[in-house]
Design an enzyme around this catalytic site. Structure first.
Site, PDB file in Angstrom:
ATOM      1  N   SER A 261       0.851  -1.186   0.000  1.00  0.00           N
ATOM      2  CA  SER A 261       0.000   0.000   0.000  1.00  0.00           C
ATOM      3  C   SER A 261       0.889   1.238   0.000  1.00  0.00           C
ATOM      4  O   SER A 261       2.009   1.206   0.529  1.00  0.00           O
ATOM      5  CB  SER A 261      -0.877   0.035   1.249  1.00  0.00           C
ATOM      6  OG  SER A 261      -1.547   1.282   1.373  1.00  0.00           O
TER       7      SER A 261
ATOM      8  N   TYR B 134      -1.819  -0.831  10.174  1.00  0.00           N
ATOM      9  CA  TYR B 134      -1.959  -1.065   8.734  1.00  0.00           C
ATOM     10  C   TYR B 134      -0.720  -0.570   7.999  1.00  0.00           C
ATOM     11  O   TYR B 134      -0.118  -1.281   7.193  1.00  0.00           O
ATOM     12  CB  TYR B 134      -3.215  -0.360   8.204  1.00  0.00           C
ATOM     13  CG  TYR B 134      -3.428  -0.550   6.719  1.00  0.00           C
ATOM     14  CD1 TYR B 134      -4.019  -1.713   6.237  1.00  0.00           C
ATOM     15  CD2 TYR B 134      -3.038   0.425   5.812  1.00  0.00           C
ATOM     16  CE1 TYR B 134      -4.203  -1.900   4.875  1.00  0.00           C
ATOM     17  CE2 TYR B 134      -3.222   0.248   4.450  1.00  0.00           C
ATOM     18  CZ  TYR B 134      -3.807  -0.917   3.985  1.00  0.00           C
ATOM     19  OH  TYR B 134      -3.986  -1.101   2.643  1.00  0.00           O
TER      20      TYR B 134
END
Length: 129
Positions: A20, A36
């Site tokens: 990501s 995350y």
């Protein structure tokens, strides 16, 4: 290892990890998703370590998506999708074909000299921050 057994010098086996952009830079203020971001940064480093370890038989690369429609982004897009897209240099969220194109490239014959790369597919987010 099964991947090495199907690999050839002209067509190495491939691993494509999905990270990501949040693993490449700190998220915008207010989007405090610490675990995350840390886990995606770990995916990127793992990609680089595996690339060095498995070369030349296996090519290992990662794709780092920006904002795409998903279960995780559904609420954000429903309530602030236009505003979020306006923050992206290309002024839109990612489309399925954006991810399909880069993964097809990394899996195909024109990427046999790329390993250990983490490629942002983010409409310019990483470059602009």
């Amino acid at each position: 290892m099964l991947l090495r057994s199907v690999s050839t010098a002209d067509d190495p086996a491939r691993v494509i990890n999905i990270g990501s952009v949040d693993g490449l830079r700190a998220p915008a203020p207010g989007f405090n998703n610490f675990s995350y971001s840390a886990s995606k940064a770990a995916v990127h480093l793992l990609t680089q370590q595996l690339a060095a370890e498995l070369a030349p038989d296996v090519l290992v690369n990662a794709v780092a998506p920006g904002l795409f429609e998903s279960k995780m982004t559904a609420t954000l897009l429903r309530h602030a999708g236009d505003a979020a897209a306006a923050q992206i240099p290309l002024r839109r969220i990612g489309r399925p074909g954006d991810m399909a194109g880069i993964t097809a490239f990394l899996a195909g014959p024109d990427s046999t000299y790329i390993t250990g790369a983490v490629i942002p597919v983010d409409g310019g987010i990483v470059a602009s921050r």
